[in-house]
Design a protein around this motif. Structure first.
Motif, PDB file in Angstrom:
ATOM      1  N   THR A  46      -1.684  -5.477  -2.071  1.00  0.00           N
ATOM      2  CA  THR A  46      -2.738  -4.812  -2.829  1.00  0.00           C
ATOM      3  C   THR A  46      -2.374  -4.764  -4.307  1.00  0.00           C
ATOM      4  N   GLN A  92       5.031   3.559  -6.628  1.00  0.00           N
ATOM      5  CA  GLN A  92       4.322   2.284  -6.649  1.00  0.00           C
ATOM      6  C   GLN A  92       3.799   1.962  -8.050  1.00  0.00           C
ATOM      7  N   PRO A 119       0.844  -1.202   0.000  1.00  0.00           N
ATOM      8  CA  PRO A 119       0.000   0.000   0.000  1.00  0.00           C
ATOM      9  C   PRO A 119       0.878   1.250   0.000  1.00  0.00           C
ATOM     10  N   ARG A 172      -3.879  -2.727  -6.288  1.00  0.00           N
ATOM     11  CA  ARG A 172      -4.431  -1.453  -6.721  1.00  0.00           C
ATOM     12  C   ARG A 172      -3.558  -0.793  -7.801  1.00  0.00           C
ATOM     13  N   ALA A 173      -2.245  -0.793  -7.539  1.00  0.00           N
ATOM     14  CA  ALA A 173      -1.325  -0.140  -8.471  1.00  0.00           C
ATOM     15  C   ALA A 173      -1.436  -0.767  -9.862  1.00  0.00           C
ATOM     16  N   TYR A 174      -1.548  -2.100  -9.898  1.00  0.00           N
ATOM     17  CA  TYR A 174      -1.636  -2.790 -11.188  1.00  0.00           C
ATOM     18  C   TYR A 174      -2.907  -2.400 -11.939  1.00  0.00           C
ATOM     19  N   LYS A 175      -3.995  -2.407 -11.177  1.00  0.00           N
ATOM     20  CA  LYS A 175      -5.266  -2.045 -11.811  1.00  0.00           C
ATOM     21  C   LYS A 175      -5.193  -0.647 -12.399  1.00  0.00           C
ATOM     22  N   GLU A 176      -4.637   0.232 -11.587  1.00  0.00           N
ATOM     23  CA  GLU A 176      -4.564   1.629 -12.010  1.00  0.00           C
ATOM     24  C   GLU A 176      -3.704   1.782 -13.268  1.00  0.00           C
TER      25      GLU A 176
END
Lengths: 365, 282
Positions: free
Chosen positions: B59, B247, B40, B61-65
């Motif tokens: 998480t 990230q 995170p 999240r970074a990949y999705k973004e």
């Protein structure tokens, strides 16, 4: 079934002439052996028949068809290579089926043929192995099987036995002869081994430096070599050669050298008369020299005195290497011979088996 | 203990230490990249030197973004398209060319085979500007196929050279046997040469893929619209953006690296086999 005919076939690699206007015919169903030292052009000749080398000049026919420009695949020949050239990525079955598949034979027919040939060559249990899992002798069989399965008009063999050990070579030689009997197909076979040539061939073609020196049945070539090269190449141990002159005394002809003077049999006088007073090379095979002490084995005749240098027993015979005043001679005599190194002894010379060659041209008289 | 055993022991320890050292050198940045991409953002900001990653904190999240918002899905597809296309063309053309110089006799063969590597006398940067002008003129700029073309020019010489050396190790008798068995030249290549050269071709494919996948200079020069960007070009795009966190950058880097590693692992068996294949009598 086909005859192979080479007419004035020449092959040049740049400036080098590998095969020089060769005229040669392999008759239908004949076993023709091309023999000669390495580099004599025999393999190149075979490769031209296969279509792997282009012909520089001349024509090659299989049957009545000129095949100079026919690609290898359409010549209906099969070839067995010295190193077998089995496809390493295919098992034995697929190796043997490969050519048949390419010819779009029905699968059932392919299967039938592969299994038939495998049975003939006794390699049925090897069908699912890869070439690298086979011994040299087995690879050799598969390579032959691949050729036989194709049922070609012509078989070409390029020194197929030279990678086998001595014992296996003799065995395979026998099988090859048997196969030829069964298949009744024209075979052109290349070898540098004159024993292989003698034992297998219907006819032998002896080559040297790109030229055909002599073509004939094994015994013809052995008994009546046309020149020094053929005389020296065919036969083992090699024929003895001594420089000499043909002289005449009281109506008789003699071979006169620094070491000996031997009477030429009267029956040969006509043939050798034109050699009189000429520089010649006298040739006699080791097996036509006899230990003079072994009475009863040879009726007698001309004798020469020699000093034994080396004694090589080979079981069935003894090979003696000896010196006269100026020449070294080899004899292949009865194993009972008492010859020992450094011994002086006498040999009978079977003059009925003598050969004379012109010293400059090398041609036989 | 005998002296020899002591010596062997010391050598083994040194050997292990050396391996560990280089493993660390290679693996550490990679590890750090993965950790940073999965942590995170807060934790990363609090203690950037904390290299521990506990499963609960993970998480994506970074990949999705990166993948969706920053169009990396698009870049990934572009990179894949360019690389795969380059590999396909290079392997096909190099196989035919290498076979020709390795096996067929024709005028100028030796000159041709020696001149292949001459192209490497010109550094990419030297030809970049003329190429730019040329590509603009022919409308190949901002076109992925233009990129494929230039990658092809870069990879083909080495590919030909590698395959050529490999083909020469294959016994010609095999091909001649196939010619007599009923193949045409192309048939021989397809049925005998190619199956036997799979290790070498895998090596060439991997090499080509890596060049095309990682290439930056020409991608940077020639690609203008973001919809055409490849991954390397895309990473620079977000690295330049001051609003993008470390990230995200790390996640982008992982996305760019993983296919190469995956490909290498998949082909590794072939590569090893290719190195040992010569030892067996054909």
């Amino acid at each position: 079934m086909a005859e192979i005919r080479l007419e004035n076939v020449t092959k040049k690699f740049g400036e080098n002439t590998a095969v020089d206007s060769v005229n040669l015919t392999a008759r239908d169903t004949e076993f023709l052996v091309l023999v000669g030292p390495s580099g004599c052009g025999k393999t190149t000749t075979l490769r031209m028949i296969a279509g792997l080398e282009e012909v520089t000049e001349g024509e090659i026919y299989i049957g009545s068809r000129k095949i100079n420009d026919v690609p290898p695949k359409d010549r209906d020949v099969a070839m067995v290579f010295q190193n077998y050239a089995l496809y390493p990525h295919m098992n034995v079955y697929r190796n043997m089926a490969f050519g048949l598949t390419l010819r779009k034979l029905p699968r059932s027919e392919i299967d039938l043929r592969v299994k038939e040939v495998a049975k003939l060559l006794k390699i049925e249990e090897l069908l699912w192995r890869k070439p690298r899992e086979l011994s040299g002798g087995q690879q050799q069989r598969v390579a032959m099987g691949r050729a036989i399965g194709r049922k070609p008009k012509v078989f070409l063999f390029d020194e197929p036995l030279s990678n086998l050990d001595a014992k296996l070579r003799v065995q395979m030689r026998g099988e090859l002869a048997r196969l030829h009997e069964q298949l009744e197909t024209t075979i052109v076979y290349v070898t540098h081994d004159q024993v292989e040539a003698m034992t297998l061939a219907d006819r032998i073609a002896v080559m040297d430096k790109g030229i055909i020196m002599q073509v004939g049945s094994p015994m013809e070539v052995y008994n009546n070599p046309k020149n020094l090269f053929v005389a020296g190449f065919i036969g083992s141990p090699t024929m003895n050669f001594v420089e000499a002159q043909v002289t005449s005394e009281n109506g008789r002809l003699f071979v006169q050298s620094k070491d000996f003077k031997l009477g030429i049999p009267v029956a040969f006088h006509d043939r050798f008369l034109k050699a009189r007073d000429r520089e010649v090379v006298f040739g006699i095979r080791p097996e036509h020299l006899y230990d003079a002490q072994m009475r009863g084995r040879f009726p007698g005749g001309e004798k020469i005195k020699v000093n034994i240098e080396v004694v090589e027993p080979i079981g069935s015979a003894v090979i003696l290497i000896a010196s006269c005043a100026s020449a070294h001679l080899t004899a292949c005599v009865d194993p009972q011979s008492s010859a020992r190194p450094r011994m002086a002894m006498e040999w009978f010379v079977d003059m009925n088996r003598m050969h004379l060659f012109d010293k400059t041209t090398g041609e036989a008289y | 203990m005998s002296r020899e055993r002591v010596e062997t022991g010391i050598l083994q320890v040194l050997h292990g230490a050396g391996l560990l050292f280089f493993l660390f050198l290679v693996a550490f940045p990679f590890y750090w990249m993965i950790v940073a991409s999965l942590k995170p953002l807060i934790l990363l900001a609090v203690n950037p030197l904390d290299l521990w990653l506990s499963p609960g904190e993970l998480t994506l999240r970074a990949y999705k973004e990166v993948w969706f918002q920053f169009q990396f899905g698009r870049y990934f597809t572009n990179s894949m398209y360019v690389s795969a296309f380059t590999v396909l063309l290079t392997v096909t053309l190099a196989t035919l060319a290498a076979y020709t110089i390795a096996r067929l006799r024709f005028r100028g063969r030796i000159f041709l085979s020696r001149s292949i590597l001459i192209i490497y006398m010109f550094p990419a940067i030297v030809i970049a500007v003329p190429m730019y002008a040329l590509y603009t003129k022919f409308g190949l700029r901002n076109d992925l196929h233009g990129l494929v073309l230039i990658y092809l020019a870069q990879t083909l010489p080495v590919a030909i050279y590698m395959l050529h050396s490999y083909f020469k190790t294959l016994p010609p008798d095999l091909e001649e046997a196939a010619l007599i068995d009923g193949c045409s030249r192309l048939g021989v290549i397809w049925r005998v040469t190619v199956p036997l050269s799979l290790p070498a071709m895998a090596t060439v494919a991997l090499y080509t893929f890596m060049i095309a996948w990682n290439e930056f200079l020409f991608a940077f020069l020639f690609l203008d619209s973001p919809s055409k960007f490849t991954l390397s070009r895309g990473i620079v795009q977000i690295a330049d953006n001051i609003n993008v966190s470390q990230q995200l950058l790390m996640a982008a880097a992982v996305i760019a690296t993983v296919p190469i590693i995956g490909l290498f692992l998949a082909l590794e068996r072939h590569l090893v086999r290719g190195l040992t294949a010569g030892g067996v009598k054909a």
